[in-house]
Enzyme design. Structure first.
Site, PDB file in Angstrom:
ATOM      1  CE  LYS A 110      -1.961   3.048   1.742  1.00 17.42           C
ATOM      2  NZ  LYS A 110      -1.748   4.329   1.653  1.00 17.42           N
ATOM      3  CB  SER A 154       3.953   9.739  11.058  1.00 16.34           C
ATOM      4  OG  SER A 154       2.923   9.237  10.662  1.00 16.34           O
ATOM      5  CD  GLU A 163      13.051   1.134   9.284  1.00 14.44           C
ATOM      6  OE1 GLU A 163      13.568   2.345   9.861  1.00 14.44           O
ATOM      7  OE2 GLU A 163      13.874  -0.090   9.534  1.00 14.44           O
ATOM      8  CB  CYS A 188      13.146   8.928   7.791  1.00 15.07           C
ATOM      9  SG  CYS A 188      14.206   7.911   6.915  1.00 15.07           S
ATOM     10  CD  GLU A 206      10.233  13.135  10.608  1.00 18.29           C
ATOM     11  OE1 GLU A 206       9.034  12.812  10.902  1.00 18.29           O
ATOM     12  OE2 GLU A 206      11.151  12.316  10.497  1.00 18.29           O
TER      13      GLU A 206
HETATM   14  P1  NAD Z   1       2.267   8.685   7.461  1.00 20.79           P
HETATM   15  O1  NAD Z   1       2.614   7.837   8.516  1.00 20.79           O
HETATM   16  O2  NAD Z   1       1.110   9.491   7.283  1.00 20.79           O
HETATM   17  O3  NAD Z   1       2.122   7.774   5.915  1.00 20.79           O
HETATM   18  C1  NAD Z   1       2.709   6.508   5.865  1.00 20.79           C
HETATM   19  C2  NAD Z   1       1.807   5.462   5.179  1.00 20.79           C
HETATM   20  O4  NAD Z   1       0.798   4.991   6.222  1.00 20.79           O
HETATM   21  C3  NAD Z   1       0.937   6.079   4.129  1.00 20.79           C
HETATM   22  O5  NAD Z   1       1.006   4.968   3.100  1.00 20.79           O
HETATM   23  C4  NAD Z   1      -0.488   6.229   4.510  1.00 20.79           C
HETATM   24  O6  NAD Z   1      -1.343   6.194   3.420  1.00 20.79           O
HETATM   25  C5  NAD Z   1      -0.376   5.072   5.467  1.00 20.79           C
HETATM   26  N1  NAD Z   1      -1.554   5.403   6.527  1.00 20.79           N
HETATM   27  C6  NAD Z   1      -1.878   6.475   7.040  1.00 20.79           C
HETATM   28  N2  NAD Z   1      -3.043   6.425   7.924  1.00 20.79           N
HETATM   29  C7  NAD Z   1      -2.875   5.039   8.100  1.00 20.79           C
HETATM   30  C8  NAD Z   1      -3.778   4.064   9.057  1.00 20.79           C
HETATM   31  N3  NAD Z   1      -4.801   4.656   9.701  1.00 20.79           N
HETATM   32  N4  NAD Z   1      -3.732   2.839   8.954  1.00 20.79           N
HETATM   33  C9  NAD Z   1      -2.675   2.263   8.246  1.00 20.79           C
HETATM   34  N5  NAD Z   1      -1.889   3.049   7.200  1.00 20.79           N
HETATM   35  C10 NAD Z   1      -2.130   4.501   7.422  1.00 20.79           C
HETATM   36  O7  NAD Z   1       3.825   9.289   6.884  1.00 20.79           O
HETATM   37  P2  NAD Z   1       4.141  10.149   5.567  1.00 20.79           P
HETATM   38  O8  NAD Z   1       3.511  11.408   5.792  1.00 20.79           O
HETATM   39  O9  NAD Z   1       3.630   9.397   4.470  1.00 20.79           O
HETATM   40  O10 NAD Z   1       5.577  10.032   5.559  1.00 20.79           O
HETATM   41  C11 NAD Z   1       6.536  10.791   6.512  1.00 20.79           C
HETATM   42  C12 NAD Z   1       6.930  10.066   7.566  1.00 20.79           C
HETATM   43  O11 NAD Z   1       7.663   8.960   7.200  1.00 20.79           O
HETATM   44  C13 NAD Z   1       8.048  10.818   8.378  1.00 20.79           C
HETATM   45  O12 NAD Z   1       7.481  10.743   9.757  1.00 20.79           O
HETATM   46  C14 NAD Z   1       9.340  10.112   8.046  1.00 20.79           C
HETATM   47  O13 NAD Z   1      10.221  10.356   8.961  1.00 20.79           O
HETATM   48  C15 NAD Z   1       8.812   8.875   7.985  1.00 20.79           C
HETATM   49  N6  NAD Z   1       9.834   7.980   7.141  1.00 20.79           N
HETATM   50  C16 NAD Z   1      10.677   6.871   7.757  1.00 20.79           C
HETATM   51  C17 NAD Z   1      11.531   6.394   7.164  1.00 20.79           C
HETATM   52  C18 NAD Z   1      12.485   5.454   7.971  1.00 20.79           C
HETATM   53  O14 NAD Z   1      13.286   4.640   7.416  1.00 20.79           O
HETATM   54  N7  NAD Z   1      12.622   5.490   9.195  1.00 20.79           N
HETATM   55  C19 NAD Z   1      11.684   6.590   5.727  1.00 20.79           C
HETATM   56  C20 NAD Z   1      10.887   7.315   5.517  1.00 20.79           C
HETATM   57  C21 NAD Z   1       9.872   8.192   5.966  1.00 20.79           C
END
Ligand code: NAD
Length: 480
Positions: free
Chosen positions: A175, A229, A250, A284, A383
């Site tokens: 997804k 996140s 992650e 990230c 962040e």
């Molecule tokens: P997000 O948490 O908003 O979304 C991530 C994914 O989760 C998306 O596919 C989203 O559709 C899905 N999602 C959202 N709500 C959900 C729910 N209720 N249930 C299940 N899935 C759901 O994050 P974002 O804004 O897309 O990405 C940014 C974040 O990702 C930042 O915090 C960043 O640090 C982190 N990140 C971490 C790494 C790592 O390797 N540690 C790498 C890249 C990004």
């Protein structure tokens, strides 16, 4: 490659599934609609999990590591053959500069190639438990794994998450982030072209609270790999816990670059600047905190400032230094934190959304530096996910370490010094899953494990370790 990769279908059970409901794709450089993706929900996730389970039972569980490795290598080759088109698509979808998108394509190809080999080398162990028994371990796949990835590095994180799972012998349901799904869907298409059987890799785009929530709560999944996140990671882990399904999280970071008085600044400055500005700070592992020994503080901040002033903003396809943020929502979030979170720090450069000629609807933000930033300011703790760095000084190694560790996150840290003993001491005591000395990188290569300490998550991706994350261990004891 399809003619119209801007309006792709979902990929379920080897079929291209067109849905009536779609989500608009926005070009972050203009704010205009440039495509659509299907709005998958619970019924598409059910169909994808069923397809993955059938593919696993029908044939995938009987494949040898070599057979899987051959397919993974073929997919890697197809990604490289389509590199130009994939890079253009990724740059359009995320706004990132073309050079960065090209790197992302090379890295996703490398993930499939790397895990092809790592999967072939997977071994269990024999255990001298008793004189009259043969005891050994097997690393077995979970069957069906779920993969929820974000929008900031859609191609790279798809490869990082899915490649080790496929190599371990699982079938996958992916997804992608609703803001940027075009690249991951193309990986699903290329996997079919490479010869992966129907149902082995399914891609269901959609909103997080619909498709993402359905996947995390699905009882047919054996393991979930989540990148995103902290708040959403918590929801995913809670949903998975209801089914006793393990999760790798992650999550975010607030990573420090710690510059000591004996640092080689010629080496350090360009790398530090890149660690903040790469992908417009939406990384990230962004080096979003700059801690500098007081004797070189002005020199370092001036040098970073000079490069921020020169940084060229623009549309990803024009290959600027800094592209737009992903969305208006993200730009407004960054603007709000910058306006209200500095805790009295001095604004040295930037600080507001940027409006570019001819790209007035784009989601740009000025590269931003704050100086003398208090450790407890929201900008030092939270962040930002934008091109923003907060600088502050320290006077001793102890203070540097305390400041570096003083957030709830623990993803990456970097130390700049020419003193080997100090480098080792810092590497021992920094509370993060990865420590760079005199270097910095978004993860440091596919071979090196990455993952969080503290609230940056748990589980490891990348490297040979990640293959084991996607396996469950079975012990067998055979009595003579
Ligand atoms: P997000 O948490 O908003 O979304 C991530 C994914 O989760 C998306 O596919 C989203 O559709 C899905 N999602 C959202 N709500 C959900 C729910 N209720 N249930 C299940 N899935 C759901 O994050 P974002 O804004 O897309 O990405 C940014 C974040 O990702 C930042 O915090 C960043 O640090 C982190 N990140 C971490 C790494 C790592 O390797 N540690 C790498 C890249 C990004």
């Amino acid at each position: 490659m399809v003619a119209d990769n801007r309006h792709p279908a979902a990929i379920i059970d080897g079929e291209h599934v067109v849905l009536d409901e779609t989500i608009d794709v926005l070009d972050p450089a203009t704010g205009q609609v440039c495509g659509t993706i299907p709005r998958g929900g619970a019924s598409e996730i059910d169909a994808a999990v069923d397809a993955a389970r059938r593919a696993y039972d029908r044939e995938w569980r009987r494949t040898s590591p070599k057979q899987r490795g051959d397919l993974l290598r073929r997919l890697s080759g197809l990604i490289l053959e389509n590199a130009d088109e994939l890079a253009l698509l990724e740059s359009l979808d995320t706004g990132k500069p073309l050079t960065q998108a090209r790197t992302d394509v090379a890295v996703v190809a490398r993930y499939f190639d790397f895990y092809a080999s790592v999967g072939e080398a997977l071994e269990g162990s024999t255990i001298a438990a008793a004189a009259d028994a043969h005891a050994y371990t097997r690393h077995e796949p979970y069957g069906v794994t779920g993969h929820i990835v974000p929008w900031n590095y859609p191609l790279q994180i798809t490869g990082r998450s899915v490649a080790p799972s496929l190599a371990a012998g699982n079938c996958c349901v992916l997804k992608p982030g609703e803001e940027a799904s075009l690249g991951p869907i193309q990986i699903g298409r290329l996997a079919l072209e490479a010869g992966f059987p129907a149902g082995v890799l399914n891609v269901v785009p959609g909103y997080g609270h619909e498709a993402g929530a359905a996947l995390s709560a699905h009882p047919g999944i054996g393991y979930i790999s989540f990148t995103g996140s902290r708040p959403v990671g918590t929801l995913v882990a809670q949903a998975a816990a209801e089914n006793i399904v393990p999760v790798a999280l992650e999550l975010g970071g607030k990573s420090p670059n710690v510059v000591f008085a004996d640092a080689n600044l010629e080496l350090a400055i360009p790398t530090i600047v890149n660690s903040v500005l790469q992908n417009a700070g939406q990384t990230c592992v962004a080096g979003s905190r700059l801690l500098v020994h007081e004797s070189r503080y002005d020199e370092v901040v001036d040098a970073v400032h000079a490069r921020f002033r020169e940084a060229r903003l623009g549309r990803g396809h024009d290959d600027p230094d800094v592209g737009p943020l992903i969305s208006a929502k993200q730009r407004d979030r960054v603007a709000d934190l910058v306006s209200n979170g500095a805790g009295g720090a001095e604004l040295i450069h930037g600080g507001k959304p940027a409006v570019l000629d001819g790209l007035e609807g784009g989601f740009f933000f000025e590269p931003t530096i704050f100086g003398g930033t208090p450790a407890d300011a929201p900008l030092s703790q939270q962040e930002v996910f934008g091109p923003v760095v907060v600088a502050s000084s320290f006077s001793s190694d102890e203070e540097a370490l305390t400041r570096a560790n003083d957030t709830e996150f623990g993803l990456v840290s970097a130390v700049w010094t020419s003193d080997v003993s100090r480098a080792h001491r810092m590497a021992d005591d920094l509370q993060s899953g990865m420590v760079f000395v005199n270097s910095y990188g978004a993860g440091g290569g596919v071979e090196v494990p990455l993952g969080g300490y503290k609230r940056s998550g748990y589980g490891r991706e990348k490297g040979a370790e990640a293959l084991l994350e996607f396996c469950q261990l079975k012990s067998v004891v055979i009595k003579y």
